[in-house]
Enzyme design. Structure first.
Site, PDB file in Angstrom:
ATOM      1  CG  ASP A   9      -1.781   1.177   1.364  1.00  0.00           C
ATOM      2  OD1 ASP A   9      -2.456   1.524   0.385  1.00  0.00           O
ATOM      3  OD2 ASP A   9      -1.776   1.794   2.444  1.00  0.00           O
ATOM      4  CG  ASP A  11      -1.647   7.727   0.417  1.00  0.00           C
ATOM      5  OD1 ASP A  11      -1.489   8.947   0.459  1.00  0.00           O
ATOM      6  OD2 ASP A  11      -1.727   7.077  -0.652  1.00  0.00           O
ATOM      7  CG  ASP A 174      -2.131   2.122   6.399  1.00  0.00           C
ATOM      8  OD1 ASP A 174      -2.168   1.861   5.186  1.00  0.00           O
ATOM      9  OD2 ASP A 174      -2.741   3.077   6.903  1.00  0.00           O
TER      10      ASP A 174
END
EC number: 3.1.3.18
Length: 224
Positions: A9, A11, A174
């Site tokens: 991922d 961001d 995240d």
């Protein structure tokens, strides 16, 4: 290690982009004559792509106001895109150990891919600014395909395009979207606890592994 493809991922995993996203969001809201919001509040709205961020900002809540019209949302989204294009790297920073860590993983022979829900138009400029463009064999944005995470399609498309079996891949992120996408694709998932994830603990999503910093993730991947 049997895992050869590492899908990351963006961001909240590799970069902290919320300050720029918040600036763009508040600029959009100001142009629309709506109240602005704090960095902490906007942080909890990030992770499902630009459209969801805009909808939440217009609603002033994680719960989107059902009275918002499609025309209103689309107009606001264009204001957001214009604002973000002016801010997309000015305050964005990498998390500790990520830059060197990605380079070590590349040198160790892993294939790296970026699978983000960020609109693809904003990704190349950030990668170029960080010097990361050569590190990734494939980059997918949230609008590169007809669906985005937590749908498994972006992960499976990446595996197929790069000629890896899903069993050889790992999804690293995240948020619950990353973990759910990996589970939906039958791919091992690794959660990083320092990102956004709407204020929730990534452990609640039950990824296969969780790390509190990138250095520990790096050690795990290189030692396997």
């Amino acid at each position: 290690m049997t895992k050869k493809l590492l899908m990351f991922d963006f961001d909240g995993t590799l970069i902290d982009s919320v300050p720029d996203l918040a600036d763009a969001t508040n600029q959009m809201l100001t142009q629309l004559g709506k109240p602005t919001h704090t960095l902490d509040t906007i942080t909890e709205w990030v992770g499902n792509g630009a459209r969801a961020l805009v909808e939440r900002a217009l609603s002033g809540s994680n719960n989107v106001d059902a009275r918002l019209s499609v025309a209103e949302i689309e107009a606001a989204e264009q204001l957001f895109f214009t604002a973000y294009a002016e801010h997309d790297v000015s305050k964005t920073i990498t998390y500790p150990d990520v830059d060197q860590g990605l380079r070590q993983l590349k040198e160790a022979g892993f294939t790296l891919a970026l699978v983000t829900n960020k609109p693809i138009r904003f990704v190349p400029n950030i990668l170029d600014g960080l010097g990361w463009t050569p590190l990734f064999d494939m980059v997918l944005g949230g609008d590169s395909l007809s669906t985005k995470k937590p749908d498994p399609a972006p992960l499976l498309h990446t595996c197929k395009t790069l000629n890896f079996d899903p069993a050889q891949a790992v999804m690293i992120g995240d948020s619950i979207n990353d973990v759910s996408a990996g589970k939906n694709a039958g791919i091992e998932t690794i959660g990083l606890s320092y990102g956004y994830n709407y204020g929730n603990d990534i452990r609640d999503s039950q990824p296969n592994q969780v790390f509190d910093n990138f250095a520990d993730l790096l050690a795990y991947l290189l030692e396997k």
